[in-house]
Motif scaffolding. Structure first.
Motif, mmCIF file in Angstrom:
data_model
loop_
_atom_site.group_PDB
_atom_site.id
_atom_site.type_symbol
_atom_site.label_atom_id
_atom_site.label_comp_id
_atom_site.label_asym_id
_atom_site.label_seq_id
_atom_site.Cartn_x
_atom_site.Cartn_y
_atom_site.Cartn_z
ATOM 1 N N MET A 189 19.255 -58.083 -93.574
ATOM 2 C CA MET A 189 18.334 -57.223 -92.821
ATOM 3 C C MET A 189 17.919 -57.872 -91.504
ATOM 4 O O MET A 189 17.867 -57.214 -90.454
ATOM 5 C CB MET A 189 17.105 -56.933 -93.679
ATOM 6 C CG MET A 189 17.365 -56.099 -94.922
ATOM 7 S SD MET A 189 17.485 -54.337 -94.582
ATOM 8 C CE MET A 189 15.760 -53.907 -94.403
ATOM 9 N N ASP A 190 17.625 -59.171 -91.543
ATOM 10 C CA ASP A 190 17.226 -59.872 -90.312
ATOM 11 C C ASP A 190 18.370 -59.900 -89.294
ATOM 12 O O ASP A 190 18.151 -59.760 -88.087
ATOM 13 C CB ASP A 190 16.783 -61.293 -90.641
ATOM 14 C CG ASP A 190 15.453 -61.338 -91.396
ATOM 15 O OD1 ASP A 190 14.733 -60.325 -91.376
ATOM 16 O OD2 ASP A 190 15.144 -62.378 -92.012
ATOM 17 N N ALA A 191 19.603 -60.066 -89.783
ATOM 18 C CA ALA A 191 20.752 -60.078 -88.869
ATOM 19 C C ALA A 191 20.960 -58.715 -88.223
ATOM 20 O O ALA A 191 21.261 -58.618 -87.024
ATOM 21 C CB ALA A 191 22.013 -60.502 -89.631
ATOM 22 N N ILE A 192 20.786 -57.651 -88.997
ATOM 23 C CA ILE A 192 20.956 -56.294 -88.452
ATOM 24 C C ILE A 192 19.876 -56.001 -87.421
ATOM 25 O O ILE A 192 20.124 -55.300 -86.421
ATOM 26 C CB ILE A 192 20.952 -55.265 -89.596
ATOM 27 C CG1 ILE A 192 22.179 -55.479 -90.486
ATOM 28 C CG2 ILE A 192 20.959 -53.835 -89.053
ATOM 29 C CD1 ILE A 192 22.158 -54.688 -91.779
ATOM 30 N N GLU A 193 18.677 -56.551 -87.615
ATOM 31 C CA GLU A 193 17.631 -56.391 -86.604
ATOM 32 C C GLU A 193 18.061 -57.023 -85.278
ATOM 33 O O GLU A 193 17.756 -56.492 -84.202
ATOM 34 C CB GLU A 193 16.328 -57.025 -87.084
ATOM 35 C CG GLU A 193 15.572 -56.159 -88.073
ATOM 36 C CD GLU A 193 14.170 -56.687 -88.347
ATOM 37 O OE1 GLU A 193 13.903 -57.867 -88.026
ATOM 38 O OE2 GLU A 193 13.361 -55.922 -88.876
ATOM 39 N N ALA A 248 25.765 -63.027 -91.898
ATOM 40 C CA ALA A 248 24.490 -62.868 -91.213
ATOM 41 C C ALA A 248 24.300 -63.914 -90.117
ATOM 42 O O ALA A 248 23.934 -63.586 -88.977
ATOM 43 C CB ALA A 248 23.350 -62.947 -92.231
ATOM 44 N N VAL A 249 24.543 -65.191 -90.449
ATOM 45 C CA VAL A 249 24.339 -66.231 -89.442
ATOM 46 C C VAL A 249 25.351 -66.094 -88.309
ATOM 47 O O VAL A 249 25.059 -66.431 -87.147
ATOM 48 C CB VAL A 249 24.409 -67.629 -90.095
ATOM 49 C CG1 VAL A 249 25.833 -68.044 -90.430
ATOM 50 C CG2 VAL A 249 23.744 -68.686 -89.210
ATOM 51 N N SER A 250 26.534 -65.550 -88.619
ATOM 52 C CA SER A 250 27.541 -65.339 -87.574
ATOM 53 C C SER A 250 27.103 -64.270 -86.587
ATOM 54 O O SER A 250 27.389 -64.366 -85.387
ATOM 55 C CB SER A 250 28.886 -64.960 -88.200
ATOM 56 O OG SER A 250 29.441 -66.058 -88.901
#
Length: 611
Positions: free
Chosen positions: A290-294, A132-134
């Motif tokens: 979910m936040d990364a996909i946003e 996600a952070v990547s």
């Protein structure tokens, strides 16, 4: 809370901590790993990517205050060049000899209580948090490269930018594949232990179990049907969901699912490692994913064309999982009971028997996403979520006085320990989470931006200010890392000792919350105040009437009065244009015009009377 000024102060502190003797120094309280180092870099890159006035990718447009904050790195020309070198160093550090990006949890992973020390193999396991952070880091990097490339003509620098973009693209694609192979659909019977726990959480009206299961399945009918579209990576449904007694959960596990199939891709991402995580969703990792996909589907990503064709294909597959997960968790969190929503019944209980206020806080994110997408997101619904945030802030002793050794303070330090299970559901290691305050700040700012009622929005922003006051107490007070986080003992004396290094985990989350608050001021209009707008419109109407009457009288004869007429007409037009978005300003402008018109009328009357 002043987001821009606070971000600049964090930049000064970050440079003071990281940039020494002309070099960037990696590592914080947890040493170095693929996640912490990305968070360290995002402390600077995230605001630069998302807040236009803080951008660093065009030397000609860099703000003077930004240059002052980053002065130790160099001037307007040197700052982006040196950041390019730092970014290349990060991507090289976390790519192995085969060209495969590394997503290991490393030093962020801790052993179970009374358990053996973790092996190097365990610390090398891929973690969803790293995926996600990547994604956030690589999108910021690629966007930086695309803009900065147009601001330079140096061949050596252009070659560096090409190298950086290729490395970022490889890591981005690999991270997306990792999320596709970490998605979980956990199916169980309503009579199983997991089923009973889910029903107990959802059932706020003491509805008979069979009736409750039928109602829950009915609300999730479209989601269950759409789960059949999950055909690549992990999360494929093999159990019979058509059975009227079956329930499920979906979301992201902590790492690659054991037995997850490889995802076919044309991008050079190296090897796809075997998974070892259990096939069950974890709320923390679900929200992070979910936040990364946003970010993948954000307006900035689309406008700058940050994804290539293959990444767009993978993004569409992730978007399907995002929508399924959002619908599921929003349905469960806001299940239509007469008494209250499940999310209002604090603390949130998971199907594995865990319960904590922190899970309630995380569930608010998924509930809000579902309310927006389902067309149920009005002030009444968002107000209920806001009330949950207020209660959580009190329970965590952020807005209430704490007593020594209170159990509620554990969410701040050492934090919530999440057990990570293998494919046999046996706990093998733990993941520590102490981001409660920063998540609360971000949720408060997000929901405030969704409210249309000015008073409710102001009340929620007051909560955000209180949370920020709490966070400022937790800054490291002195030394080379001063003004960074986290010294929990600053807010709760005796809770934790003074740290000797910053927590990039928490500092990056503070920055992310400030960016959210800053975008609220930058992008979103002030909510319409209906009564104030009506009052302002009445003032404008009266001013227009008086102005038209003076025009009929021929008051504005002569050059001086003609200039006055044009000024009044322009001001009236401006007031009318602002009445919806800035009714207070429009009303004040109309009030000044009324005074001006009154002076003109009074002058005409005195002139006619020969005074």
């Amino acid at each position: 809370m002043q987001p821009r000024q606070e971000i600049l102060e964090i930049w000064r502190a970050s440079v003071r901590s990281c940039w020494r003797n002309g070099e960037w120094h990696w590592g914080g309280r947890s040493g170095t790993n693929s996640i912490s180092d990305a968070e360290q870099l995002l402390t600077i890159l995230l605001p630069a990517a998302k807040v236009p006035v803080l951008s660093l990718d065009d030397p000609d447009r860099t703000d003077e205050e930004v240059l002052e904050a980053l002065r130790p790195i160099g001037g307007a020309i040197e700052i982006p060049r040196r950041l390019v070198s730092v970014m290349i160093d990060y991507f090289a550090r976390y790519t192995d000899d085969t060209g495969t990006p590394i997503f290991a949890g490393g030093t962020y992973l801790t052993p179970m209580d009374d358990g053996p020390e973790l092996t190097e193999e365990q610390r090398a396991m891929d973690i969803v948090d790293s995926f996600a952070v990547s994604i956030t880091l690589t999108l910021a990097t690629i966007g930086f490269v695309k803009v900065y490339r147009n601001a330079t003509q140096r061949r050596d620098l252009l070659a560096q930018l090409d190298t950086l973009e290729a490395m970022a693209n490889a890591r981005l694609t690999a991270a997306m594949v990792g999320l596709l192979r970490s998605f979980s659909t956990y199916v169980f019977s309503s009579t199983d232990e997991a089923g009973r726990r889910l029903c107990d959480m959802v059932n706020q009206d003491d509805t008979p179990r069979r009736e409750l299961v039928a109602a829950l399945r009915e609300q999730l009918r479209d989601t269950m049907a759409s789960l059949r579209s999950v055909v690549i990576g992990s999360g494929r449904v093999s159990e019979d969901l058509d059975n009227s007694d079956m329930l499920f959960e979906c979301g992201w596990s902590w790492g690659l699912i054991s037995g997850a199939e490889e995802v076919p891709t044309t991008e050079p991402i190296g090897l796809q490692r075997d998974g070892s995580a259990e096939n069950a969703p974890y709320l923390y990792f679900t929200v992070i994913a979910m936040d990364a996909i946003e970010d993948l589907n954000s307006e900035r990503t689309r406008l700058l064309g940050l994804l290539n064709e293959e990444q767009q294909r993978l993004s569409r597959a992730l978007q399907v999982r995002w929508e399924l997960t959002r619908t599921y968790w929003a349905t469960v969190a806001t299940f239509d009971n007469r008494r209250r929503w499940p999310i209002e019944d604090i603390p949130w209980r998971t199907t594995d028997g865990d319960r904590t206020d922190y899970y309630t806080l995380q569930a608010t994110s998924l509930a809000v996403k579902g309310l927006i997408a389902g067309g149920r997101g009005g002030d009444a619904e968002f107000g209920r979520i806001a009330a949950v945030l207020v209660e959580l802030s009190q329970r965590a002793r952020i807005t209430r006085r704490a007593s020594p050794d209170e159990a509620a303070l554990v969410v701040h330090a050492p934090g919530k320990r999440v057990a990570l299970n293998d494919d046999t559901s046996k706990p093998i290691m733990t993941w520590n989470v102490n981001e409660f305050s920063t998540v609360l700040l971000q949720r408060a700012a997000t929901i405030a931006g969704l409210l249309t009622d000015a008073r409710r929005r102001s009340e929620l922003l007051e909560l955000a200010d209180e949370v920020w006051d709490h966070l400022t107490l937790r800054r490291i007070p002195d030394g080379p890392h001063r003004a960074l986080w986290d010294h929990a003992g600053g807010a709760f004396p005796g809770l934790a000792p003074m740290p000797d290094a910053p927590s990039w985990y928490l500092t990056e989350r503070v920055v992310s919350a400030l960016v959210t608050a800053g975008l609220l001021l930058w992008d979103r209009p002030y909510p319409r105040a209906t009564r104030l707008a009506m009052y302002a419109q009445e003032l404008i109407d009266e001013a227009e009437y008086l102005f038209d009457r003076e025009l009929m009288r021929g008051t504005f004869a002569g050059e001086v009065m003609q200039r006055s007429m044009r000024s009044i007409r322009a001001s009236l037009r401006r007031a009318q244009m602002m009445v919806d978005d800035r009714p207070g300003t429009a009303g004040a402008l109309a009030g000044s015009l009324l005074l001006q018109l009154n002076d003109i009328t009074t002058g005409q009357e005195k002139a006619s009377e020969g005074i």
